[in-house]
Design a protein around this motif. Sequence first.
Motif, PDB file in Angstrom:
ATOM      1  N   TYR A   1      44.510  25.798  58.480  1.00 51.64           N
ATOM      2  CA  TYR A   1      45.697  25.938  57.416  1.00 51.64           C
ATOM      3  C   TYR A   1      45.055  24.705  56.359  1.00 51.64           C
ATOM      4  N   ASP A   2      43.951  24.337  56.285  1.00 55.97           N
ATOM      5  CA  ASP A   2      43.551  23.252  55.441  1.00 55.97           C
ATOM      6  C   ASP A   2      43.304  23.769  54.155  1.00 55.97           C
ATOM      7  N   ARG A   3      43.908  23.650  53.046  1.00 60.94           N
ATOM      8  CA  ARG A   3      43.593  24.492  51.795  1.00 60.94           C
ATOM      9  C   ARG A   3      43.491  23.515  50.353  1.00 60.94           C
ATOM     10  N   ALA A   4      42.671  22.218  51.229  1.00 62.81           N
ATOM     11  CA  ALA A   4      42.329  21.149  49.933  1.00 62.81           C
ATOM     12  C   ALA A   4      41.375  21.698  49.081  1.00 62.81           C
ATOM     13  N   ILE A   5      40.064  22.435  49.732  1.00 65.58           N
ATOM     14  CA  ILE A   5      38.941  22.834  49.013  1.00 65.58           C
ATOM     15  C   ILE A   5      39.585  24.012  48.163  1.00 65.58           C
ATOM     16  N   ASP A   6      40.419  24.875  48.727  1.00 66.19           N
ATOM     17  CA  ASP A   6      40.714  25.932  47.814  1.00 66.19           C
ATOM     18  C   ASP A   6      41.572  25.477  46.552  1.00 66.19           C
ATOM     19  N   VAL A   7      42.273  24.621  46.622  1.00 66.24           N
ATOM     20  CA  VAL A   7      42.841  24.046  45.607  1.00 66.24           C
ATOM     21  C   VAL A   7      42.198  23.353  44.415  1.00 66.24           C
ATOM     22  N   HIS A   8      41.083  22.531  45.027  1.00 67.45           N
ATOM     23  CA  HIS A   8      40.170  22.176  44.205  1.00 67.45           C
ATOM     24  C   HIS A   8      39.459  23.065  43.558  1.00 67.45           C
ATOM     25  N   ILE A   9      38.902  24.346  44.293  1.00 63.02           N
ATOM     26  CA  ILE A   9      38.194  25.222  43.447  1.00 63.02           C
ATOM     27  C   ILE A   9      39.230  25.959  42.397  1.00 63.02           C
ATOM     28  N   SER A  10      40.254  26.098  42.602  1.00 63.90           N
ATOM     29  CA  SER A  10      41.543  26.849  41.743  1.00 63.90           C
ATOM     30  C   SER A  10      41.570  25.825  40.427  1.00 63.90           C
ATOM     31  N   ASN A  11      41.537  24.630  40.704  1.00 60.40           N
ATOM     32  CA  ASN A  11      41.466  23.775  39.616  1.00 60.40           C
ATOM     33  C   ASN A  11      40.263  23.882  38.764  1.00 60.40           C
ATOM     34  N   LEU A  12      39.032  24.046  39.408  1.00 58.77           N
ATOM     35  CA  LEU A  12      37.899  24.232  38.592  1.00 58.77           C
ATOM     36  C   LEU A  12      37.932  25.592  37.787  1.00 58.77           C
ATOM     37  N   ARG A  13      38.369  26.296  38.485  1.00 56.03           N
ATOM     38  CA  ARG A  13      38.275  27.814  37.811  1.00 56.03           C
ATOM     39  C   ARG A  13      39.413  27.682  36.477  1.00 56.03           C
ATOM     40  N   LYS A  14      40.430  27.074  36.675  1.00 56.03           N
ATOM     41  CA  LYS A  14      41.436  26.770  35.214  1.00 56.03           C
ATOM     42  C   LYS A  14      40.611  26.104  34.310  1.00 56.03           C
ATOM     43  N   LYS A  15      39.892  25.018  34.988  1.00 55.54           N
ATOM     44  CA  LYS A  15      39.509  24.091  33.669  1.00 55.54           C
ATOM     45  C   LYS A  15      38.085  24.818  33.082  1.00 55.54           C
ATOM     46  N   LEU A  16      37.522  25.535  33.738  1.00 60.76           N
ATOM     47  CA  LEU A  16      36.409  26.225  32.977  1.00 60.76           C
ATOM     48  C   LEU A  16      36.672  27.418  32.239  1.00 60.76           C
ATOM     49  N   SER A  17      38.028  28.142  32.389  1.00 53.05           N
ATOM     50  CA  SER A  17      38.597  29.049  31.760  1.00 53.05           C
ATOM     51  C   SER A  17      39.261  28.543  30.599  1.00 53.05           C
ATOM     52  N   GLN A  18      39.918  27.355  30.697  1.00 54.86           N
ATOM     53  CA  GLN A  18      40.405  26.787  29.409  1.00 54.86           C
ATOM     54  C   GLN A  18      39.619  26.200  28.558  1.00 54.86           C
ATOM     55  N   ALA A  19      38.368  26.124  28.911  1.00 57.16           N
ATOM     56  CA  ALA A  19      37.198  25.589  27.954  1.00 57.16           C
ATOM     57  C   ALA A  19      36.722  26.746  27.268  1.00 57.16           C
ATOM     58  N   GLY A  20      37.057  28.011  27.839  1.00 51.72           N
ATOM     59  CA  GLY A  20      36.298  29.245  27.102  1.00 51.72           C
ATOM     60  C   GLY A  20      34.995  29.515  27.865  1.00 51.72           C
ATOM     61  N   ALA A  21      34.783  29.122  28.905  1.00 54.30           N
ATOM     62  CA  ALA A  21      33.281  29.630  29.574  1.00 54.30           C
ATOM     63  C   ALA A  21      33.925  30.753  30.364  1.00 54.30           C
ATOM     64  N   THR A  22      32.732  31.761  30.149  1.00 56.73           N
ATOM     65  CA  THR A  22      32.862  33.193  30.704  1.00 56.73           C
ATOM     66  C   THR A  22      31.716  33.228  31.845  1.00 56.73           C
ATOM     67  N   SER A  23      30.974  32.322  31.976  1.00 52.74           N
ATOM     68  CA  SER A  23      29.810  32.255  32.697  1.00 52.74           C
ATOM     69  C   SER A  23      29.396  30.636  33.194  1.00 52.74           C
ATOM     70  N   PRO A  24      29.351  30.202  34.369  1.00 58.38           N
ATOM     71  CA  PRO A  24      29.220  31.061  35.414  1.00 58.38           C
ATOM     72  C   PRO A  24      30.694  31.281  36.217  1.00 58.38           C
ATOM     73  N   VAL A  25      30.526  31.962  37.489  1.00 57.30           N
ATOM     74  CA  VAL A  25      31.821  32.432  38.003  1.00 57.30           C
ATOM     75  C   VAL A  25      31.838  32.044  39.341  1.00 57.30           C
ATOM     76  N   ILE A  26      33.011  31.507  39.802  1.00 53.74           N
ATOM     77  CA  ILE A  26      32.963  31.177  41.331  1.00 53.74           C
ATOM     78  C   ILE A  26      33.705  32.195  41.963  1.00 53.74           C
ATOM     79  N   HIS A  27      32.921  32.795  42.927  1.00 54.27           N
ATOM     80  CA  HIS A  27      33.518  33.838  43.510  1.00 54.27           C
ATOM     81  C   HIS A  27      34.183  33.477  44.982  1.00 54.27           C
ATOM     82  N   THR A  28      35.130  33.918  45.499  1.00 53.43           N
ATOM     83  CA  THR A  28      35.660  33.839  46.932  1.00 53.43           C
ATOM     84  C   THR A  28      35.252  34.697  47.728  1.00 53.43           C
ATOM     85  N   ILE A  29      34.384  34.326  48.827  1.00 56.71           N
ATOM     86  CA  ILE A  29      34.125  35.015  49.829  1.00 56.71           C
ATOM     87  C   ILE A  29      34.836  35.163  51.102  1.00 56.71           C
ATOM     88  N   ARG A  30      35.700  35.843  51.111  1.00 62.34           N
ATOM     89  CA  ARG A  30      37.114  35.930  51.959  1.00 62.34           C
ATOM     90  C   ARG A  30      36.534  35.716  53.402  1.00 62.34           C
TER      91      ARG A  30
END
Length: 239
Positions: A196-225
């Motif tokens: 139930y440790d979600r620390a890495i998930d939260v950090h990845i989510s933050n990275l995605r937000k910051k990349l998106s807010q900067a207008g970057a469309t590439s690269p993409v971080i994919h979740t491999i379930r």
Amino acid sequence: MQDRKAILAIEDDPELGSLLKELLETEQFDVTLATSGEDGLRDLQHTAFSAVILDIMLPGIDGLEVLRQIRSTQTTPIMMLTARGEELDRIIGFEMGADDYLPKPFNPRELIARLKALIRRVAMDQKTEASANNGDIQIGDLKITTKSRQVFAHNTLLSLTQVEFELLTILAGQPDEVLHKADLCEQTLHRKLTLYDRAIDVHISNLRKKLSQAGATSPVIHTIRGIGYKLTADNGLRA
């Protein structure tokens, strides 16, 4: 003789504060105990601490506001102490730049192990930064300059925490490869991934937000379930 690391513990509970101070001093840390957010912020103005242990529930300025003010000027590693069930506080804390969290009541040995891991990571970062040369990575709209530890997305300088920088550098350094979450946890947080440790998930989510807010469309971080993450870019290349 090894230098004693200075630790700031911001905790308003007298009993827990005394326990923290005694526990850390037993491990050869120099401990400053602040009983309010205001006192802790004043201590940070006068002393260079190796790490901060920060309780979320504080009188006056609460822990999240203390965290925000620290992160506006410093990159000192911060471990949050949270009550069980306060998942929202933990997520917000990570988004605001906390490096790790520990729910209360906690195992004293786990607190010491996590704290030492945070301090080791900073030391390793400093050594890496001192020896880095021409290790820049460029993929799509993303450019990482490892020597200066700067990240640009779509020509915008991103403000990243230490963990976010390390995660992004690891993913970008191995594009199109699936990286296990357990490995990422050990490489960036220097501890084993727990149930139930979600620390890495939260950090990845933050990275995605910051990349998106900067207008970057590439690269993409994919979740491999069930496994972890991978970073991809159709036109990416490593410099």
